[in-house]
Design a protein around this motif. Sequence first.
Motif, PDB file in Angstrom:
ATOM      1  N   ALA A  40       0.742  -1.135  -0.155  1.00  0.00           N
ATOM      2  CA  ALA A  40      -0.012   0.117  -0.196  1.00  0.00           C
ATOM      3  C   ALA A  40       0.805   1.382  -0.071  1.00  0.00           C
ATOM      4  CB  ALA A  40      -0.866  -0.084   1.112  1.00  0.00           C
ATOM      5  N   PRO A  41       0.341   2.357  -0.506  1.00  0.00           N
ATOM      6  CA  PRO A  41       1.069   3.568  -0.380  1.00  0.00           C
ATOM      7  C   PRO A  41       1.582   3.912   1.036  1.00  0.00           C
ATOM      8  CG  PRO A  41      -0.671   3.932  -1.847  1.00  0.00           C
ATOM      9  CD  PRO A  41      -0.959   2.644  -1.091  1.00  0.00           C
ATOM     10  N   GLY A  42       2.926   4.241   1.021  1.00  0.00           N
ATOM     11  CA  GLY A  42       3.880   4.461   2.344  1.00  0.00           C
ATOM     12  C   GLY A  42       3.834   3.533   3.066  1.00  0.00           C
ATOM     13  N   LYS A  43       3.564   2.280   2.826  1.00  0.00           N
ATOM     14  CA  LYS A  43       3.702   1.050   3.495  1.00  0.00           C
ATOM     15  C   LYS A  43       4.963   0.239   3.239  1.00  0.00           C
ATOM     16  CE  LYS A  43      -0.763   1.190   6.057  1.00  0.00           C
ATOM     17  NZ  LYS A  43      -2.153   0.510   6.260  1.00  0.00           N
ATOM     18  N   GLU A  44       5.447  -0.838   3.876  1.00  0.00           N
ATOM     19  CA  GLU A  44       6.195  -1.792   3.569  1.00  0.00           C
ATOM     20  C   GLU A  44       5.427  -3.030   2.818  1.00  0.00           C
ATOM     21  OE1 GLU A  44       9.915  -1.280   6.854  1.00  0.00           O
ATOM     22  OE2 GLU A  44       8.831  -3.207   6.539  1.00  0.00           O
ATOM     23  N   ARG A  45       6.409  -3.377   1.857  1.00  0.00           N
ATOM     24  CA  ARG A  45       5.626  -4.608   1.373  1.00  0.00           C
ATOM     25  C   ARG A  45       5.267  -5.633   2.297  1.00  0.00           C
ATOM     26  NH1 ARG A  45       9.435  -7.357  -2.986  1.00  0.00           N
ATOM     27  NH2 ARG A  45      10.363  -8.079  -1.024  1.00  0.00           N
ATOM     28  N   GLU A  46       4.291  -6.245   2.072  1.00  0.00           N
ATOM     29  CA  GLU A  46       3.713  -7.596   3.179  1.00  0.00           C
ATOM     30  C   GLU A  46       3.385  -8.842   2.308  1.00  0.00           C
ATOM     31  OE1 GLU A  46      -0.092  -8.098   5.901  1.00  0.00           O
ATOM     32  OE2 GLU A  46      -0.350  -6.774   4.259  1.00  0.00           O
ATOM     33  N   GLY A  47       4.106  -9.759   2.790  1.00  0.00           N
ATOM     34  CA  GLY A  47       3.656 -11.249   2.082  1.00  0.00           C
ATOM     35  C   GLY A  47       2.348 -11.608   2.725  1.00  0.00           C
ATOM     36  N   VAL A  48       1.276 -11.896   1.711  1.00  0.00           N
ATOM     37  CA  VAL A  48       0.066 -12.223   2.087  1.00  0.00           C
ATOM     38  C   VAL A  48      -0.022 -13.801   2.082  1.00  0.00           C
ATOM     39  CG1 VAL A  48      -2.255 -11.978   1.045  1.00  0.00           C
ATOM     40  CG2 VAL A  48      -0.558 -10.107   1.071  1.00  0.00           C
ATOM     41  N   ALA A  49       0.380 -14.572   1.004  1.00  0.00           N
ATOM     42  CA  ALA A  49      -0.036 -15.878   1.048  1.00  0.00           C
ATOM     43  C   ALA A  49       0.912 -16.450   0.363  1.00  0.00           C
ATOM     44  CB  ALA A  49      -1.515 -16.075   0.441  1.00  0.00           C
ATOM     45  N   VAL A  50       1.217 -17.781   0.398  1.00  0.00           N
ATOM     46  CA  VAL A  50       2.011 -18.635  -0.366  1.00  0.00           C
ATOM     47  C   VAL A  50       1.595 -20.109  -0.266  1.00  0.00           C
ATOM     48  CG1 VAL A  50       3.560 -19.166   1.711  1.00  0.00           C
ATOM     49  CG2 VAL A  50       4.679 -19.294  -0.632  1.00  0.00           C
TER      50      VAL A  50
END
Length: 130
Positions: A40-50
Amino acid sequence: QVQLVETGGGSVQAGGSLRLSCAASGYTFGGKYIAWFRQAPGKEREGVAVIYAGGISSYYADSVNGRFTMSHDREKNAVYLQMNTLKPEDTAMYYCAAQQTGTPWISAMAALASARFDYWGRGTQVTVSS
């Protein structure tokens, strides 16, 4: 040349659903970890699912567990992210990521946490309004 292309993003109201798709060219998903990340804008990349394509290993971030489901279609050589009960905080650019060589000896959670994926798509935007 490997290319991953995400589709299926869009704008929905809170509580709605979307299904993201990731199609590959020059690459076969089977026998590798495939993941979805979001930023999301201004946020760090997040792992969602694998998931381990062709296997049973999977892991979901706490923020989406129970609402998102990832799957792999071997015949179509595609992976999907079914997103239900969407919330405004799910708004982000969603990226598909894949390993070049599978690492089945590590857990799905470890694979997602490491973010060590060799191929990335350009992303598809998901916007959830309240």
